[in-house]
Design a protein around this motif. Structure first.
Motif, PDB file in Angstrom:
ATOM      1  N   TYR A 185       2.269   1.656  -3.507  1.00 37.99           N
ATOM      2  CA  TYR A 185       1.275   2.165  -4.448  1.00 37.99           C
ATOM      3  C   TYR A 185       0.976   3.634  -4.185  1.00 37.99           C
ATOM      4  O   TYR A 185       0.775   4.417  -5.129  1.00 37.99           O
ATOM      5  N   GLU A 186       0.932   4.039  -2.929  1.00 35.09           N
ATOM      6  CA  GLU A 186       0.704   5.449  -2.617  1.00 35.09           C
ATOM      7  C   GLU A 186       1.820   6.311  -3.188  1.00 35.09           C
ATOM      8  O   GLU A 186       1.569   7.378  -3.756  1.00 35.09           O
ATOM      9  N   CYS A 214       0.835  -1.202   0.000  1.00 40.49           N
ATOM     10  CA  CYS A 214       0.000   0.000   0.000  1.00 40.49           C
ATOM     11  C   CYS A 214       0.871   1.253   0.000  1.00 40.49           C
ATOM     12  O   CYS A 214       0.584   2.220  -0.725  1.00 40.49           O
TER      13      CYS A 214
END
Length: 114
Positions: free
Chosen positions: A75-76, A72
């Motif tokens: 991806y951020e 995550c």
């Protein structure tokens, strides 16, 4: 004479019956102890295995949580980078279009004036 033999045989069989009863009682006690020991051993083994599986599953859950948290975060960062890149590209394109259109309009306007 037969009565004496009969009494002797009765005593022998009675003694054998007592002996067999005692032997079977001892064997039954021994088997009961063995089975109780085996049951305790199996209970301990399964308790140990259950504890081991619980630890393994907890470790896997922690690992998966860490992996997803890392993904995550990655991806951020990627999306933030892409958004920044897109903003720069659109700003550059807007500036380019402004230059093109202001220049062409200025040229057209300039040529009409002269």
């Amino acid at each position: 004479m037969f009565a004496g033999f009969r009494g002797l045989y009765e005593q022998m069989f009675a003694g054998l019956c007592d002996l067999y009863e005692q032997m079977f009682a001892d064997l039954c006690g021994l088997y009961e102890q063995m089975l109780a020991g085996l049951c305790d051993l199996y209970e301990q083994m399964f308790a140990d295995l259950c504890g081991l599986y619980e630890q393994m599953l907890a470790g896997l859950c922690d690992l998966h949580e860490q992996m997803f948290a890392d993904l995550c975060g990655l991806y951020e960062q990627m999306l933030a980078g892409m958004c920044g890149l897109n903003e720069q590209m659109f700003a550059g394109l807007c500036g380019l279009y402004e230059q093109i259109f202001s220049g062409s309009c200025g040229c057209v306007y300039h040529s009409k004036v002269t």
